[in-house]
Design a protein around this motif. Structure first.
Motif, PDB file in Angstrom:
ATOM      1  N   SER A 195       0.830  -1.212   0.000  1.00 60.26           N
ATOM      2  CA  SER A 195       0.000   0.000   0.000  1.00 60.26           C
ATOM      3  C   SER A 195       0.863   1.261   0.000  1.00 60.26           C
ATOM      4  O   SER A 195       0.481   2.279  -0.555  1.00 60.26           O
ATOM      5  CB  SER A 195      -0.892   0.070   1.234  1.00 60.26           C
ATOM      6  OG  SER A 195      -1.751  -1.019   1.273  1.00 60.26           O
ATOM      7  N   ILE A 196       2.017   1.195   0.660  1.00 61.07           N
ATOM      8  CA  ILE A 196       2.830   2.407   0.822  1.00 61.07           C
ATOM      9  C   ILE A 196       3.972   2.464  -0.196  1.00 61.07           C
ATOM     10  O   ILE A 196       4.247   3.505  -0.777  1.00 61.07           O
ATOM     11  CB  ILE A 196       3.367   2.506   2.272  1.00 61.07           C
ATOM     12  CG1 ILE A 196       2.197   2.614   3.260  1.00 61.07           C
ATOM     13  CG2 ILE A 196       4.280   3.724   2.439  1.00 61.07           C
ATOM     14  CD1 ILE A 196       2.556   2.444   4.718  1.00 61.07           C
ATOM     15  N   GLN A 197       4.632   1.336  -0.442  1.00 63.33           N
ATOM     16  CA  GLN A 197       5.803   1.334  -1.335  1.00 63.33           C
ATOM     17  C   GLN A 197       5.494   0.816  -2.739  1.00 63.33           C
ATOM     18  O   GLN A 197       6.318   0.956  -3.641  1.00 63.33           O
ATOM     19  CB  GLN A 197       6.907   0.449  -0.734  1.00 63.33           C
ATOM     20  CG  GLN A 197       7.536   1.008   0.517  1.00 63.33           C
ATOM     21  CD  GLN A 197       8.540   2.110   0.221  1.00 63.33           C
ATOM     22  OE1 GLN A 197       9.221   2.070  -0.786  1.00 63.33           O
ATOM     23  NE2 GLN A 197       8.611   3.097   1.084  1.00 63.33           N
ATOM     24  N   GLY A 198       4.334   0.152  -2.894  1.00 66.93           N
ATOM     25  CA  GLY A 198       4.021  -0.417  -4.212  1.00 66.93           C
ATOM     26  C   GLY A 198       4.825  -1.681  -4.442  1.00 66.93           C
ATOM     27  O   GLY A 198       5.038  -2.463  -3.516  1.00 66.93           O
ATOM     28  N   PHE A 199       5.301  -1.875  -5.675  1.00 66.31           N
ATOM     29  CA  PHE A 199       5.950  -3.144  -6.035  1.00 66.31           C
ATOM     30  C   PHE A 199       7.450  -2.933  -6.245  1.00 66.31           C
ATOM     31  O   PHE A 199       7.959  -3.026  -7.355  1.00 66.31           O
ATOM     32  CB  PHE A 199       5.280  -3.714  -7.292  1.00 66.31           C
ATOM     33  CG  PHE A 199       3.789  -3.895  -7.132  1.00 66.31           C
ATOM     34  CD1 PHE A 199       3.273  -4.644  -6.080  1.00 66.31           C
ATOM     35  CD2 PHE A 199       2.893  -3.308  -8.023  1.00 66.31           C
ATOM     36  CE1 PHE A 199       1.904  -4.812  -5.917  1.00 66.31           C
ATOM     37  CE2 PHE A 199       1.514  -3.462  -7.858  1.00 66.31           C
ATOM     38  CZ  PHE A 199       1.022  -4.216  -6.804  1.00 66.31           C
ATOM     39  N   LYS A 200       8.145  -2.589  -5.157  1.00 69.02           N
ATOM     40  CA  LYS A 200       9.576  -2.316  -5.255  1.00 69.02           C
ATOM     41  C   LYS A 200      10.368  -3.365  -4.484  1.00 69.02           C
ATOM     42  O   LYS A 200       9.985  -3.706  -3.359  1.00 69.02           O
ATOM     43  CB  LYS A 200       9.889  -0.958  -4.619  1.00 69.02           C
ATOM     44  CG  LYS A 200       9.439   0.230  -5.417  1.00 69.02           C
ATOM     45  CD  LYS A 200      10.073   1.455  -4.764  1.00 69.02           C
ATOM     46  CE  LYS A 200       9.157   2.643  -4.831  1.00 69.02           C
ATOM     47  NZ  LYS A 200       9.385   3.575  -3.737  1.00 69.02           N
ATOM     48  N   PRO A 201      11.499  -3.818  -5.034  1.00 77.65           N
ATOM     49  CA  PRO A 201      12.303  -4.776  -4.276  1.00 77.65           C
ATOM     50  C   PRO A 201      13.007  -4.110  -3.086  1.00 77.65           C
ATOM     51  O   PRO A 201      13.433  -2.958  -3.199  1.00 77.65           O
ATOM     52  CB  PRO A 201      13.326  -5.284  -5.306  1.00 77.65           C
ATOM     53  CG  PRO A 201      13.368  -4.246  -6.373  1.00 77.65           C
ATOM     54  CD  PRO A 201      12.064  -3.511  -6.365  1.00 77.65           C
ATOM     55  N   ALA A 202      13.085  -4.834  -1.987  1.00 78.56           N
ATOM     56  CA  ALA A 202      13.746  -4.278  -0.789  1.00 78.56           C
ATOM     57  C   ALA A 202      13.947  -5.396   0.233  1.00 78.56           C
ATOM     58  O   ALA A 202      13.380  -6.486   0.092  1.00 78.56           O
ATOM     59  CB  ALA A 202      12.879  -3.185  -0.171  1.00 78.56           C
ATOM     60  N   THR A 203      14.752  -5.090   1.246  1.00 79.21           N
ATOM     61  CA  THR A 203      14.896  -6.022   2.375  1.00 79.21           C
ATOM     62  C   THR A 203      14.464  -5.298   3.644  1.00 79.21           C
ATOM     63  O   THR A 203      14.927  -4.194   3.922  1.00 79.21           O
ATOM     64  CB  THR A 203      16.364  -6.493   2.516  1.00 79.21           C
ATOM     65  OG1 THR A 203      16.709  -7.169   1.311  1.00 79.21           O
ATOM     66  CG2 THR A 203      16.538  -7.425   3.691  1.00 79.21           C
ATOM     67  N   VAL A 204      13.549  -5.936   4.377  1.00 70.93           N
ATOM     68  CA  VAL A 204      13.052  -5.356   5.629  1.00 70.93           C
ATOM     69  C   VAL A 204      13.456  -6.298   6.767  1.00 70.93           C
ATOM     70  O   VAL A 204      13.219  -7.507   6.685  1.00 70.93           O
ATOM     71  CB  VAL A 204      11.514  -5.195   5.569  1.00 70.93           C
ATOM     72  CG1 VAL A 204      10.967  -4.721   6.915  1.00 70.93           C
ATOM     73  CG2 VAL A 204      11.120  -4.228   4.454  1.00 70.93           C
ATOM     74  N   VAL A 205      14.107  -5.742   7.783  1.00 72.56           N
ATOM     75  CA  VAL A 205      14.548  -6.569   8.916  1.00 72.56           C
ATOM     76  C   VAL A 205      13.837  -6.104  10.184  1.00 72.56           C
ATOM     77  O   VAL A 205      13.773  -4.899  10.457  1.00 72.56           O
ATOM     78  CB  VAL A 205      16.087  -6.469   9.112  1.00 72.56           C
ATOM     79  CG1 VAL A 205      16.549  -7.340  10.264  1.00 72.56           C
ATOM     80  CG2 VAL A 205      16.814  -6.849   7.824  1.00 72.56           C
TER      81      VAL A 205
END
Ligand SMILES: Nc1ncnc2c1ncn2[C@@H]1O[C@H](COP(=O)(O)OP(=O)(O)OP(=O)(O)O)[C@@H](O)[C@H]1O
Ligand SMILES: C[C@@](O)(CCO)CC(=O)[O-]
Length: 324
Positions: free
Chosen positions: A122-132
Protein backbone atom coordinates in the motif's frame (compact mmCIF):
# COMPACT_ATOMS: atom_id res chain seq x y z
CA UNK A 1 19.77 4.70 1.76
CA UNK A 2 18.74 2.64 4.77
CA UNK A 3 15.83 3.81 6.94
CA UNK A 4 15.49 2.59 10.52
CA UNK A 5 12.64 3.04 12.97
CA UNK A 6 11.67 1.88 16.40
CA UNK A 7 8.26 2.05 18.06
CA UNK A 8 7.54 1.27 21.71
CA UNK A 9 5.24 -1.25 23.32
CA UNK A 10 2.68 -0.16 25.91
CA UNK A 11 1.19 -0.85 29.29
CA UNK A 12 -2.30 0.07 30.42
CA UNK A 13 -2.27 1.73 33.84
CA UNK A 14 -6.05 1.70 34.16
CA UNK A 15 -9.11 1.15 32.04
CA UNK A 16 -8.39 -2.00 30.05
CA UNK A 17 -11.67 -3.54 28.87
CA UNK A 18 -13.58 -0.43 30.07
CA UNK A 19 -12.05 1.48 27.10
CA UNK A 20 -13.79 -0.93 24.72
CA UNK A 21 -17.11 0.33 26.15
CA UNK A 22 -16.37 4.06 25.79
CA UNK A 23 -14.73 4.74 29.19
CA UNK A 24 -11.35 6.38 29.63
CA UNK A 25 -8.15 4.35 29.73
CA UNK A 26 -4.75 5.64 30.82
CA UNK A 27 -1.89 4.02 28.93
CA UNK A 28 1.84 4.65 28.65
CA UNK A 29 4.60 3.56 26.35
CA UNK A 30 7.49 1.53 27.72
CA UNK A 31 11.14 1.54 26.73
CA UNK A 32 10.91 -1.84 25.03
CA UNK A 33 10.68 -1.53 21.25
CA UNK A 34 10.11 -3.15 17.88
CA UNK A 35 12.88 -2.12 15.45
CA UNK A 36 12.48 -2.13 11.68
CA UNK A 37 15.05 -1.35 9.00
CA UNK A 38 14.37 -0.97 5.28
CA UNK A 39 17.03 -1.21 2.60
CA UNK A 40 15.76 -0.74 -0.95
CA UNK A 41 17.38 -3.07 -3.46
CA UNK A 42 20.09 -1.31 -5.46
CA UNK A 43 20.99 -4.21 -7.72
CA UNK A 44 19.10 -4.57 -11.01
CA UNK A 45 19.33 -8.36 -10.71
CA UNK A 46 17.63 -8.47 -7.33
CA UNK A 47 13.89 -8.42 -7.89
CA UNK A 48 12.65 -9.71 -4.56
CA UNK A 49 10.94 -8.39 -1.45
CA UNK A 50 12.49 -9.94 1.66
CA UNK A 51 11.20 -9.91 5.23
CA UNK A 52 13.66 -11.07 7.85
CA UNK A 53 12.22 -11.72 11.34
CA UNK A 54 15.60 -11.89 13.02
CA UNK A 55 14.58 -12.98 16.54
CA UNK A 56 12.67 -15.94 15.13
CA UNK A 57 15.38 -16.75 12.57
CA UNK A 58 12.79 -16.65 9.79
CA UNK A 59 13.22 -15.18 6.34
CA UNK A 60 10.42 -14.74 3.82
CA UNK A 61 10.90 -13.71 0.24
CA UNK A 62 8.61 -13.04 -2.71
CA UNK A 63 9.52 -12.15 -6.28
CA UNK A 64 8.07 -8.76 -7.19
CA UNK A 65 6.53 -10.45 -10.27
CA UNK A 66 4.62 -12.87 -8.03
CA UNK A 67 3.36 -10.03 -5.80
CA UNK A 68 2.24 -8.01 -8.84
CA UNK A 69 0.51 -11.02 -10.38
CA UNK A 70 -1.43 -11.62 -7.12
CA UNK A 71 -2.21 -8.07 -6.02
CA UNK A 72 -2.14 -5.68 -8.99
CA UNK A 73 -5.75 -6.38 -10.05
CA UNK A 74 -6.87 -4.93 -6.70
CA UNK A 75 -6.29 -1.37 -7.91
CA UNK A 76 -3.72 1.34 -7.20
CA UNK A 77 -1.18 0.34 -4.57
CA UNK A 78 -1.01 4.02 -3.59
CA UNK A 79 -4.48 5.13 -2.47
CA UNK A 80 -4.55 8.89 -1.78
CA UNK A 81 -6.45 8.33 1.46
CA UNK A 82 -6.02 5.34 3.77
CA UNK A 83 -8.35 2.50 2.77
CA UNK A 84 -9.31 -0.59 4.72
CA UNK A 85 -8.15 -3.98 3.58
CA UNK A 86 -11.02 -5.61 1.62
CA UNK A 87 -11.92 -9.27 2.01
CA UNK A 88 -10.54 -9.86 -1.51
CA UNK A 89 -7.19 -8.23 -0.52
CA UNK A 90 -7.06 -10.37 2.65
CA UNK A 91 -7.63 -13.50 0.52
CA UNK A 92 -4.90 -12.60 -2.00
CA UNK A 93 -2.40 -11.65 0.71
CA UNK A 94 -3.17 -14.91 2.58
CA UNK A 95 -2.22 -16.82 -0.61
CA UNK A 96 1.18 -15.06 -0.69
CA UNK A 97 1.71 -15.84 3.01
CA UNK A 98 0.68 -19.50 2.68
CA UNK A 99 3.33 -20.05 -0.02
CA UNK A 100 5.98 -19.29 2.59
CA UNK A 101 5.23 -22.44 4.64
CA UNK A 102 5.48 -20.85 8.08
CA UNK A 103 6.38 -23.57 10.63
CA UNK A 104 3.30 -24.94 12.46
CA UNK A 105 4.56 -23.71 15.87
CA UNK A 106 4.91 -20.16 14.53
CA UNK A 107 1.62 -19.91 12.63
CA UNK A 108 0.59 -16.93 14.78
CA UNK A 109 3.12 -14.93 12.77
CA UNK A 110 0.99 -15.28 9.63
CA UNK A 111 -1.12 -12.26 10.64
CA UNK A 112 2.04 -10.19 11.19
CA UNK A 113 3.43 -11.24 7.78
CA UNK A 114 0.06 -10.40 6.16
CA UNK A 115 0.06 -6.97 7.82
CA UNK A 116 3.59 -6.48 6.47
CA UNK A 117 2.56 -7.31 2.88
CA UNK A 118 -0.52 -5.07 3.09
CA UNK A 119 1.38 -2.08 4.52
CA UNK A 120 4.38 -2.59 2.23
CA UNK A 121 2.43 -2.79 -1.04
CA UNK A 122 0.00 0.00 0.00
CA UNK A 123 2.83 2.41 0.82
CA UNK A 124 5.80 1.33 -1.33
CA UNK A 125 4.02 -0.42 -4.21
CA UNK A 126 5.95 -3.14 -6.04
CA UNK A 127 9.58 -2.32 -5.25
CA UNK A 128 12.30 -4.78 -4.28
CA UNK A 129 13.75 -4.28 -0.79
CA UNK A 130 14.90 -6.02 2.37
CA UNK A 131 13.05 -5.36 5.63
CA UNK A 132 14.55 -6.57 8.92
CA UNK A 133 12.52 -6.72 12.15
CA UNK A 134 13.68 -7.33 15.73
CA UNK A 135 11.76 -6.79 18.95
CA UNK A 136 12.32 -6.49 22.69
CA UNK A 137 8.67 -7.37 23.30
CA UNK A 138 7.13 -10.77 24.04
CA UNK A 139 4.50 -11.52 21.38
CA UNK A 140 0.85 -11.90 22.38
CA UNK A 141 1.46 -11.07 26.06
CA UNK A 142 -0.42 -7.77 26.36
CA UNK A 143 2.49 -5.37 25.79
CA UNK A 144 1.25 -4.19 22.38
CA UNK A 145 3.79 -6.05 20.20
CA UNK A 146 1.42 -6.04 17.21
CA UNK A 147 0.78 -2.29 17.40
CA UNK A 148 4.48 -1.47 17.79
CA UNK A 149 5.28 -3.80 14.86
CA UNK A 150 2.71 -2.01 12.65
CA UNK A 151 3.70 1.50 13.81
CA UNK A 152 7.45 0.88 13.29
CA UNK A 153 6.69 -0.71 9.92
CA UNK A 154 4.42 2.14 8.80
CA UNK A 155 7.04 4.68 9.88
CA UNK A 156 9.83 2.97 7.99
CA UNK A 157 7.65 2.78 4.87
CA UNK A 158 6.27 6.29 5.08
CA UNK A 159 9.57 7.94 6.00
CA UNK A 160 9.11 11.67 6.36
CA UNK A 161 5.41 11.38 5.47
CA UNK A 162 4.73 9.76 8.84
CA UNK A 163 3.77 13.09 10.39
CA UNK A 164 0.44 12.93 8.55
CA UNK A 165 -0.42 9.47 9.83
CA UNK A 166 -3.69 9.09 11.72
CA UNK A 167 -3.65 6.35 14.36
CA UNK A 168 -6.85 4.64 15.46
CA UNK A 169 -6.68 2.28 18.50
CA UNK A 170 -5.20 2.67 21.98
CA UNK A 171 -2.08 0.53 21.40
CA UNK A 172 -1.21 2.24 18.10
CA UNK A 173 -1.79 5.66 19.65
CA UNK A 174 0.60 5.05 22.54
CA UNK A 175 3.19 3.46 20.26
CA UNK A 176 3.03 6.48 17.95
CA UNK A 177 2.87 9.37 20.45
CA UNK A 178 4.67 7.83 23.43
CA UNK A 179 4.49 9.31 26.94
CA UNK A 180 1.31 8.76 28.92
CA UNK A 181 -2.10 9.28 27.39
CA UNK A 182 -5.73 9.31 28.38
CA UNK A 183 -7.80 7.67 25.68
CA UNK A 184 -11.57 7.68 25.31
CA UNK A 185 -13.66 6.73 22.29
CA UNK A 186 -10.84 7.33 19.82
CA UNK A 187 -9.68 10.70 21.17
CA UNK A 188 -6.54 11.16 23.23
CA UNK A 189 -5.36 13.62 25.87
CA UNK A 190 -1.64 13.73 26.62
CA UNK A 191 -0.76 13.56 30.30
CA UNK A 192 2.29 15.60 31.31
CA UNK A 193 4.12 13.79 34.08
CA UNK A 194 7.40 14.84 35.66
CA UNK A 195 7.40 11.80 37.92
CA UNK A 196 9.90 9.23 36.62
CA UNK A 197 8.20 5.86 36.74
CA UNK A 198 9.69 2.42 36.53
CA UNK A 199 7.79 -0.87 36.40
CA UNK A 200 8.71 -4.49 36.78
CA UNK A 201 6.77 -6.37 34.09
CA UNK A 202 6.22 -10.07 34.75
CA UNK A 203 5.25 -12.19 31.78
CA UNK A 204 3.27 -15.15 33.15
CA UNK A 205 3.83 -16.83 29.75
CA UNK A 206 0.18 -17.92 29.89
CA UNK A 207 -1.24 -17.50 26.40
CA UNK A 208 -4.63 -15.86 26.24
CA UNK A 209 -7.31 -14.94 23.75
CA UNK A 210 -7.97 -11.19 23.86
CA UNK A 211 -11.14 -11.50 21.78
CA UNK A 212 -12.75 -14.02 24.16
CA UNK A 213 -11.73 -12.02 27.26
CA UNK A 214 -13.15 -8.81 25.75
CA UNK A 215 -16.42 -10.61 24.91
CA UNK A 216 -16.69 -11.94 28.51
CA UNK A 217 -16.32 -8.42 29.94
CA UNK A 218 -18.86 -7.00 27.48
CA UNK A 219 -21.35 -9.48 28.83
CA UNK A 220 -20.64 -8.38 32.44
CA UNK A 221 -20.88 -4.62 31.70
CA UNK A 222 -24.59 -5.08 31.14
CA UNK A 223 -24.86 -6.26 34.74
CA UNK A 224 -22.34 -3.91 36.44
CA UNK A 225 -22.06 -0.66 34.44
CA UNK A 226 -20.39 1.62 37.08
CA UNK A 227 -16.76 1.82 38.24
CA UNK A 228 -14.93 4.44 40.38
CA UNK A 229 -11.62 6.29 40.42
CA UNK A 230 -9.15 7.15 43.22
CA UNK A 231 -5.98 9.17 43.66
CA UNK A 232 -2.68 7.49 44.48
CA UNK A 233 -1.01 5.33 41.87
CA UNK A 234 -0.35 2.32 44.13
CA UNK A 235 -3.85 2.45 45.52
CA UNK A 236 -5.24 2.91 42.04
CA UNK A 237 -3.31 -0.08 40.78
CA UNK A 238 -4.62 -2.25 43.62
CA UNK A 239 -8.18 -1.05 43.10
CA UNK A 240 -7.89 -1.53 39.38
CA UNK A 241 -6.64 -5.08 39.84
CA UNK A 242 -9.57 -5.74 42.21
CA UNK A 243 -12.02 -4.48 39.59
CA UNK A 244 -10.39 -6.50 36.83
CA UNK A 245 -10.53 -9.58 39.02
CA UNK A 246 -14.28 -9.00 39.53
CA UNK A 247 -14.60 -8.72 35.76
CA UNK A 248 -13.29 -12.28 35.48
CA UNK A 249 -10.05 -11.53 33.62
CA UNK A 250 -7.50 -12.45 36.32
CA UNK A 251 -5.79 -15.84 36.32
CA UNK A 252 -4.10 -18.16 38.84
CA UNK A 253 -0.69 -17.15 37.45
CA UNK A 254 -1.56 -13.45 37.89
CA UNK A 255 -2.64 -14.11 41.49
CA UNK A 256 0.72 -15.84 42.12
CA UNK A 257 2.55 -12.73 40.87
CA UNK A 258 0.35 -10.50 43.10
CA UNK A 259 0.99 -12.64 46.20
CA UNK A 260 4.73 -12.72 45.52
CA UNK A 261 5.11 -8.96 45.01
CA UNK A 262 2.85 -8.21 48.01
CA UNK A 263 5.39 -10.02 50.24
CA UNK A 264 7.77 -7.18 49.30
CA UNK A 265 4.99 -4.55 49.82
CA UNK A 266 4.84 -3.84 46.10
CA UNK A 267 1.57 -3.03 44.31
CA UNK A 268 0.74 -4.93 41.13
CA UNK A 269 -2.00 -5.21 38.55
CA UNK A 270 -2.55 -7.14 35.35
CA UNK A 271 -2.20 -5.12 32.16
CA UNK A 272 -4.04 -5.53 28.88
CA UNK A 273 -6.65 -8.20 28.34
CA UNK A 274 -5.58 -10.34 31.33
CA UNK A 275 -6.25 -14.10 31.51
CA UNK A 276 -2.43 -14.55 31.67
CA UNK A 277 -0.13 -12.22 29.76
CA UNK A 278 1.76 -9.58 31.75
CA UNK A 279 1.51 -8.09 35.25
CA UNK A 280 2.83 -4.64 36.24
CA UNK A 281 4.55 -3.93 39.55
CA UNK A 282 5.29 -0.34 40.51
CA UNK A 283 8.96 0.10 41.48
CA UNK A 284 9.05 3.17 43.77
CA UNK A 285 12.04 5.47 43.15
CA UNK A 286 13.54 4.80 46.59
CA UNK A 287 13.17 1.02 46.35
CA UNK A 288 16.55 -0.69 46.84
CA UNK A 289 18.09 -2.73 44.04
CA UNK A 290 18.33 -5.67 46.47
CA UNK A 291 14.54 -5.85 46.79
CA UNK A 292 14.15 -5.68 43.01
CA UNK A 293 16.68 -8.53 42.66
CA UNK A 294 14.93 -10.61 45.34
CA UNK A 295 11.42 -10.23 43.92
CA UNK A 296 12.67 -10.86 40.37
CA UNK A 297 14.51 -14.03 41.45
CA UNK A 298 11.41 -15.29 43.25
CA UNK A 299 9.15 -14.59 40.25
CA UNK A 300 11.59 -16.23 37.84
CA UNK A 301 11.76 -19.29 40.09
CA UNK A 302 7.99 -19.66 39.42
CA UNK A 303 8.82 -19.88 35.68
CA UNK A 304 7.87 -16.28 34.86
CA UNK A 305 9.90 -13.86 32.73
CA UNK A 306 10.75 -10.46 34.27
CA UNK A 307 11.41 -7.26 32.36
CA UNK A 308 12.11 -3.81 33.82
CA UNK A 309 10.79 -0.87 31.85
CA UNK A 310 10.90 2.90 32.15
CA UNK A 311 7.51 4.42 31.45
CA UNK A 312 6.49 7.27 29.18
CA UNK A 313 9.36 7.85 26.74
CA UNK A 314 9.14 8.92 23.11
CA UNK A 315 6.79 7.40 20.59
CA UNK A 316 7.88 6.15 17.19
CA UNK A 317 11.32 7.37 16.03
CA UNK A 318 12.98 7.30 12.63
CA UNK A 319 16.52 7.74 11.36
CA UNK A 320 18.09 7.76 7.90
CA UNK A 321 21.51 6.38 7.05
CA UNK A 322 23.43 7.73 4.06
CA UNK A 323 23.43 5.81 0.79
CA UNK A 324 25.76 2.84 0.46
N1 LIG B 1 8.16 -8.55 15.87
C1 LIG B 1 7.15 -9.12 15.22
N2 LIG B 1 7.35 -9.77 14.06
C2 LIG B 1 6.34 -10.33 13.39
N3 LIG B 1 5.06 -10.33 13.79
C3 LIG B 1 4.79 -9.70 14.94
C4 LIG B 1 5.81 -9.05 15.72
N4 LIG B 1 5.23 -8.51 16.80
C5 LIG B 1 3.91 -8.82 16.73
N5 LIG B 1 3.65 -9.52 15.62
C6 LIG B 1 2.33 -10.05 15.19
O1 LIG B 1 1.38 -9.69 16.19
C7 LIG B 1 0.83 -10.87 16.82
C8 LIG B 1 0.63 -10.63 18.32
O2 LIG B 1 -0.42 -9.68 18.46
P1 LIG B 1 -1.49 -9.71 19.66
O3 LIG B 1 -2.41 -8.55 19.45
O4 LIG B 1 -2.05 -11.09 19.78
O5 LIG B 1 -0.58 -9.50 20.95
P2 LIG B 1 0.18 -8.22 21.51
O6 LIG B 1 0.06 -7.08 20.55
O7 LIG B 1 1.55 -8.62 21.88
O8 LIG B 1 -0.64 -7.97 22.84
P3 LIG B 1 -1.90 -6.96 23.11
O9 LIG B 1 -2.52 -6.60 21.79
O10 LIG B 1 -2.82 -7.77 23.96
O11 LIG B 1 -1.27 -5.81 23.83
C9 LIG B 1 1.88 -11.96 16.54
O12 LIG B 1 1.29 -13.24 16.56
C10 LIG B 1 2.35 -11.58 15.14
O13 LIG B 1 1.44 -11.99 14.14
C1 LIG C 1 -8.62 -5.44 26.64
C2 LIG C 1 -8.11 -4.25 25.84
O1 LIG C 1 -8.51 -3.06 26.54
C3 LIG C 1 -6.59 -4.38 25.85
C4 LIG C 1 -5.82 -3.62 24.81
O2 LIG C 1 -4.43 -3.97 24.84
C5 LIG C 1 -8.74 -4.32 24.47
C6 LIG C 1 -8.72 -3.00 23.67
O3 LIG C 1 -8.53 -1.90 24.19
O4 LIG C 1 -8.91 -3.12 22.42
Amino acid sequence: MEVKTRAPGKIILAGEHAVVHGSTAVAACIDLYTYVSLRPSLSENDDTLKLHLKDMELEFSWSIGRIKETLSHLGSPFPSTPTSCTTESVRCIAALVEEQNIPEAKLGLATGVSAFLWLYTSIQGFKPATVVVTSDLPLGAGLGSSASFCVALSAVLLGEKLIHGKPSGLDNTVSTYGNIIKFKSGSLTRIKSNMPLKMLITNTKVGRNTKALVAGVTERTFRHPETEKEEKLEELMEMNQGLLQCMGVSHASIETVLRTTLKYKLASKLTGAGGGGCVLTLLPTLLSGTIVDKVTTELESCGFQCLIAGIGGNGVEICFHGSS
